[in-house]
Scaffold this motif. Sequence first.
Motif, PDB file in Angstrom:
ATOM      1  N   MET A 176       0.833  -1.172  -0.108  1.00 35.90           N
ATOM      2  CA  MET A 176       0.028  -0.196  -0.118  1.00 35.90           C
ATOM      3  C   MET A 176       0.950   1.241  -0.166  1.00 35.90           C
ATOM      4  O   MET A 176       0.868   2.043  -0.787  1.00 35.90           O
ATOM      5  N   ASP A 228       1.981   1.564  -3.281  1.00 34.26           N
ATOM      6  CA  ASP A 228       0.958   2.051  -4.625  1.00 34.26           C
ATOM      7  C   ASP A 228       0.499   3.383  -4.384  1.00 34.26           C
ATOM      8  O   ASP A 228       0.426   4.112  -5.514  1.00 34.26           O
ATOM      9  N   ILE A 229       0.651   3.950  -3.050  1.00 37.13           N
ATOM     10  CA  ILE A 229      -0.101   5.353  -3.122  1.00 37.13           C
ATOM     11  C   ILE A 229       0.693   6.544  -3.286  1.00 37.13           C
ATOM     12  O   ILE A 229       0.417   7.549  -3.393  1.00 37.13           O
ATOM     13  N   CYS A 286      -3.898   6.103  -7.092  1.00 42.29           N
ATOM     14  CA  CYS A 286      -4.234   5.203  -6.140  1.00 42.29           C
ATOM     15  C   CYS A 286      -4.639   5.475  -4.916  1.00 42.29           C
ATOM     16  O   CYS A 286      -4.081   6.288  -4.374  1.00 42.29           O
ATOM     17  N   CYS A 287      -5.469   4.784  -4.211  1.00 40.00           N
ATOM     18  CA  CYS A 287      -6.192   4.966  -2.868  1.00 40.00           C
ATOM     19  C   CYS A 287      -6.568   3.551  -2.205  1.00 40.00           C
ATOM     20  O   CYS A 287      -6.821   2.592  -3.000  1.00 40.00           O
ATOM     21  N   TYR A 288      -6.443   3.490  -1.030  1.00 39.65           N
ATOM     22  CA  TYR A 288      -7.030   2.608  -0.317  1.00 39.65           C
ATOM     23  C   TYR A 288      -7.962   2.757   0.640  1.00 39.65           C
ATOM     24  O   TYR A 288      -8.034   3.791   1.296  1.00 39.65           O
ATOM     25  N   ASN A 326      -4.560   7.734   0.911  1.00 43.23           N
ATOM     26  CA  ASN A 326      -3.821   8.099  -0.621  1.00 43.23           C
ATOM     27  C   ASN A 326      -2.572   8.572  -0.217  1.00 43.23           C
ATOM     28  O   ASN A 326      -2.090   8.949   0.872  1.00 43.23           O
ATOM     29  N   SER A 329      -9.190  -2.642   0.815  1.00 38.02           N
ATOM     30  CA  SER A 329      -9.332  -2.448  -0.723  1.00 38.02           C
ATOM     31  C   SER A 329      -8.609  -1.245  -1.343  1.00 38.02           C
ATOM     32  O   SER A 329      -8.311  -0.301  -0.592  1.00 38.02           O
ATOM     33  N   ARG A 330      -8.303  -1.857  -2.454  1.00 43.84           N
ATOM     34  CA  ARG A 330      -7.370  -0.723  -3.237  1.00 43.84           C
ATOM     35  C   ARG A 330      -8.099  -0.336  -4.578  1.00 43.84           C
ATOM     36  O   ARG A 330      -8.716  -0.964  -5.307  1.00 43.84           O
ATOM     37  N   SER A 345     -11.317  -5.216  -6.284  1.00 40.75           N
ATOM     38  CA  SER A 345     -10.409  -4.224  -5.472  1.00 40.75           C
ATOM     39  C   SER A 345     -10.124  -4.585  -4.122  1.00 40.75           C
ATOM     40  O   SER A 345      -9.115  -4.230  -3.404  1.00 40.75           O
TER      41      SER A 345
END
Length: 132
Positions: free
Chosen positions: A23, A26-27, A32-34, A62, A104-105, A117
């Motif tokens: 995460m 990714d952010i 991209c957000c979670y 994010n 969740s992504r 997600s």
Amino acid sequence: MSIPGNNPTAASDPNLPAILQQMLIDIQDPECCYWININYFDVQPPTDRTITQWWQAPLYVNYDAIWDAEFVEDGMLCDVILKNELPAERERIKILYDQIYGISRFKTEQSVADKDSQLYYDTTKFKMPPIH
């Protein structure tokens, strides 16, 4: 944002530390957000709050919502903004691995309802807040 080097070992699910570390990578992409669904998280001292445990408060994460993440044996410490006021004030929270029941992504153009997600979900860990 730097990615911590230590790998926690006491996670209730051995996949959680890896998902949270991914995460943080990714952010770095602003698209991209979670969402992290947790039973509760604890606001760490120093704080002026009288109640420091937040129940059923999903966290939106994010590139601009989390700072100084640090992995510890039983969870993750990070700085977030909880108060909806200016000037923005960061507060340190601790998220325990055994309290996370969903992660969740999403990409900004992706529907929140997209079932692909969901990276982690464990209904057996979901708990309702205590009644005081």
